[in-house]
Design an enzyme around this catalytic site. Structure first.
Site, mmCIF file in Angstrom:
data_model
loop_
_atom_site.group_PDB
_atom_site.id
_atom_site.type_symbol
_atom_site.label_atom_id
_atom_site.label_comp_id
_atom_site.label_asym_id
_atom_site.label_seq_id
_atom_site.Cartn_x
_atom_site.Cartn_y
_atom_site.Cartn_z
ATOM 1 N N LYS A 253 0.867 -1.193 0.000
ATOM 2 C CA LYS A 253 0.000 0.000 0.000
ATOM 3 C C LYS A 253 0.894 1.230 0.000
ATOM 4 C CE LYS A 253 -3.076 2.693 3.084
ATOM 5 N NZ LYS A 253 -3.935 2.699 4.294
ATOM 6 N N ASP A 258 -2.544 10.278 3.419
ATOM 7 C CA ASP A 258 -3.932 9.864 3.637
ATOM 8 C C ASP A 258 -4.639 10.913 4.493
ATOM 9 O OD1 ASP A 258 -6.328 8.618 4.029
ATOM 10 O OD2 ASP A 258 -5.552 7.006 5.310
ATOM 11 N N LYS A 265 -9.988 13.092 7.965
ATOM 12 C CA LYS A 265 -9.504 12.760 9.311
ATOM 13 C C LYS A 265 -9.483 14.009 10.182
ATOM 14 C CE LYS A 265 -6.373 8.965 8.011
ATOM 15 N NZ LYS A 265 -6.968 7.912 8.844
ATOM 16 N N ASP A 276 1.762 6.607 5.287
ATOM 17 C CA ASP A 276 0.765 5.639 4.844
ATOM 18 C C ASP A 276 1.191 4.876 3.574
ATOM 19 O OD1 ASP A 276 -1.566 4.362 5.559
ATOM 20 O OD2 ASP A 276 -2.867 5.707 4.416
ATOM 21 N N ASP A 335 -12.036 7.075 3.885
ATOM 22 C CA ASP A 335 -10.803 6.871 4.643
ATOM 23 C C ASP A 335 -10.401 5.395 4.698
ATOM 24 O OD1 ASP A 335 -8.615 7.593 6.096
ATOM 25 O OD2 ASP A 335 -9.692 7.954 7.982
ATOM 26 N N GLU A 337 -9.333 3.603 2.373
ATOM 27 C CA GLU A 337 -8.866 3.653 0.981
ATOM 28 C C GLU A 337 -7.813 2.597 0.657
ATOM 29 O OE1 GLU A 337 -7.530 5.295 3.368
ATOM 30 O OE2 GLU A 337 -5.399 5.034 2.964
ATOM 31 N N ARG A 339 -7.530 -0.534 1.326
ATOM 32 C CA ARG A 339 -8.041 -1.819 0.840
ATOM 33 C C ARG A 339 -8.493 -1.704 -0.622
ATOM 34 N NH1 ARG A 339 -12.251 -1.876 5.690
ATOM 35 N NH2 ARG A 339 -10.529 -0.649 6.501
HETATM 36 N N1 BES Z 1 -3.990 4.739 6.932
HETATM 37 C C1 BES Z 1 -5.063 4.471 7.798
HETATM 38 C C2 BES Z 1 -4.716 3.528 8.926
HETATM 39 C C3 BES Z 1 -3.685 3.991 9.919
HETATM 40 C C4 BES Z 1 -4.079 4.559 11.108
HETATM 41 C C5 BES Z 1 -2.337 3.833 9.673
HETATM 42 C C6 BES Z 1 -3.140 4.977 12.026
HETATM 43 C C7 BES Z 1 -1.403 4.241 10.600
HETATM 44 C C8 BES Z 1 -1.794 4.816 11.772
HETATM 45 C C9 BES Z 1 -6.216 3.872 7.014
HETATM 46 O O1 BES Z 1 -6.328 4.258 5.691
HETATM 47 C C10 BES Z 1 -7.476 4.289 7.692
HETATM 48 O O2 BES Z 1 -7.756 5.448 7.678
HETATM 49 N N2 BES Z 1 -8.192 3.338 8.250
HETATM 50 C C11 BES Z 1 -9.400 3.613 8.935
HETATM 51 C C12 BES Z 1 -10.442 2.631 8.455
HETATM 52 C C13 BES Z 1 -11.828 2.989 8.852
HETATM 53 C C14 BES Z 1 -12.285 4.240 8.148
HETATM 54 C C15 BES Z 1 -12.743 1.837 8.517
HETATM 55 C C16 BES Z 1 -9.140 3.466 10.421
HETATM 56 O O3 BES Z 1 -8.298 2.636 10.799
HETATM 57 O O4 BES Z 1 -9.721 4.221 11.184
HETATM 58 ZN ZN ZN Z 2 -4.598 4.857 4.797
HETATM 59 MN MN MN Z 3 -7.450 6.045 5.482
#
Ligand code: BES
Ligand code: ZN
Ligand code: MN
Length: 488
Positions: A253, A258, A265, A276, A335, A337, A339
């Protein structure tokens, strides 16, 4: 960005001790027995070494840690570290001992007395990994001075240490990528750094936006469509194995930033989302190492490089997109994204390369940090034999990873009324529903591991082998896996 440290292996030379500036480190077993060089140091310091080793303080020093004697009389050095390390230690502990020496390293370098230690090469490797600096301060620090390790058999130790240079360079390549901010490491810049690896003998192909549109990477393109930076997929091939051997595919990824997109966010901590692209960075670092050490294996690395931004062209919650595989995805949260990026790249990797196995790495979910903190990455799989090999490799190199469940019982959580699946699974088991999403884009018969590295790519403080900042977690594990399971 100052690295790497210059390492030299030399035979023991008592004459070098008293005149040595900078740092001196002496490897000593827990019970305090000294070799010839240790005894010489004790004489030069008028018994300070033996007194220190008889002290209560030495008893409290943990394995691989050290006791510091500052400006010891009789020596020209700034500090003499007595590093506690038995002869019978595993590689991981020996690396940590080396790393503890590197912490105090400055421009004058260091002399490490490791005479007769069977893990001298591992000590040197740990030292090299910890001697890393990365910042954009306008006032540049002088580079680390050279480090000499005094060992009993320098040629043999140097030969053992040689492959570590390629590995350290891969780890540093990954760390540099993860540490770089998003205005510097754009998708273009990332791709250019990978294209430059063609000099090392890697085949590098860059799929640009029009290629991706033609091929049908609609889920990946949907993530990147709100950004001024063009989305890309970079394919790196290392063909060092038998011409007919199916490759191992590594998928990363690579979200260069992000913001969350329209599901934006919160401001606090958003700056961390420059990391990210950590999964793509690990894949890139491994490919670099394989090329540098001319690995006898076929490995293909694929990274999906995008930026997730909100603007007038950005995807919206509620959008429905058709993935490269053909499955339709309802975007509940922009967010989630990573996946969507991986769905298309995973599918492409299998269609294009018919790999023997696939591993994807991604800073995929905050939920994995809730579950495992910063010590272990989360491992999801469809094949326990294959994941067993990955776990074994991680254990051997001392990188934390822990198996997570991925039973079909979670699949209903990502069912969508309008599309085949939705991109979020609700509040609970966030890392598992993300993995369940990815599983849909992996053929049942292809052994696959998904490693969620959100917690380990950029932990909040220093680690045993890295200063605060990016760790390069995973490069050593994958290199080890390839060495033990994919090379002749
Ligand atoms: N890049 C983030 C996950 C992340 C969080 C990486 C903290 C490193 C540190 C990912 O794209 C994300 O935003 N995931 C969300 C998913 C949710 C919206 C279902 C999350 O983990 O909150
Ligand atoms: Zn992300
Ligand atoms: Mn995200």
């Amino acid at each position: 960005m100052i690295h790497p440290v210059a390492l030299r292996f030399e035979a023991s030379d008592p004459a070098a001790l008293d005149a040595r500036e900078g740092r001196l480190a002496l490897i000593v077993p827990a019970e305090g027995k000294l070799g010839p060089m240790g005894r010489k140091l004790d004489r030069l310091t008028r018994g300070a070494v033996k007194r220190a080793l008889a002290s209560e303080a030495w008893g409290k020093v943990k394995a691989a840690d050290s006791l510091e004697l500052g400006f010891p009389g009789g020596l020209a050095c700034e500090a003499l570290s007595l590093v506690k390390l038995d002869r019978k230690v595993d590689e991981d502990t020996a690396r940590k001992a080396g790393a503890s020496i590197a912490k105090g390293l400055g421009e004058k370098g260091a002399l490490v007395v490791a005479e007769g230690h069977p893990r001298a090469a591992a000590i040197a490797f740990g030292l090299a990994l910890r001697a890393y600096r990365f910042d954009y301060h306008s006032e540049e620090k002088p580079p680390f001075g050279p480090v000499t390790l005094m060992v009993t058999n320098p040629e043999a130790v140097a030969a053992e240490a040689a492959p570590h240079a390629a590995l350290a360079e891969g780890v540093f390549f990954t760390r540099d990528l993860v540490n770089a901010p998003a205005n510097i490491l754009t998708t273009d810049d990332f791709a250019a750094r990978l294209a430059a690896m063609q000099e090392l003998g890697l085949e590098v192909e860059i799929l640009e936006e029009d290629d991706l549109a033609r091929l049908g990477f609609r889920a990946l393109l949907a993530v990147g469509q709100g950004s001024e930076s063009p989305s890309k997929v970079v394919v790196m091939r290392w063909n060092g194995g038998a011409p007919d051997a199916a490759p191992l595919a590594l998928v990363g990824k690579g979200v260069c930033f992000d913001s969350g997109g329209i599901s934006i966010k919160p401001a606090a901590g958003m700056e961390e989302m420059t990391m990210d692209m950590g999964g793509a960075a690990v894949v890139s670092g491994v490919m670099r190492t394989l090329a540098l050490r001319k690995a006898r294996a076929n490995v293909v690395g694929l990274v999906g490089l995008v930026e997730n931004m909100p603007d007038g062209r950005a995807q919206r919650p509620g959008d429905i997109v058709k993935s490269l595989k053909g499955d339709t995805i309802e975007v509940i949260n922009t967010d989630a994204e990573g996946r969507m990026v991986l769905a298309d790249v995973l599918w492409y990797a299998q269609e294009q390369f018919e790999p023997a196995a696939v591993i994807d790495l991604a800073t995929l979910t905050g939920a994995i940090i809730v579950a495992l903190g910063h010590d272990h990455a989360g491992l999801f799989t469809n094949d326990e034999t294959f994941s067993g090999h990955v776990l074994e490799a991680a254990k051997a190199v001392g990188e934390g990873v822990w198996p997570m469940p991925l039973t079909p019982s979670y699949d209903p959580l990502i069912k969508s009324r309008l599309a085949d699946i939705k991109n979020t699974g609700g509040r609970w088991a966030g890392s598992i529903t993300a993995a369940a999403f990815l599983k849909r884009f992996v053929r049942d018969e292809v052994p696959w591991c998904h490693i969620d590295i959100a917690g380990v790519a950029l932990p909040p403080g220093e680690t045993a082998l890295a200063p605060k900042g990016a760790t390069g977690w995973g490069v050593m594990t994958l290199d080890r896996l390839i060495r033990t399971k994919f090379e002749g």
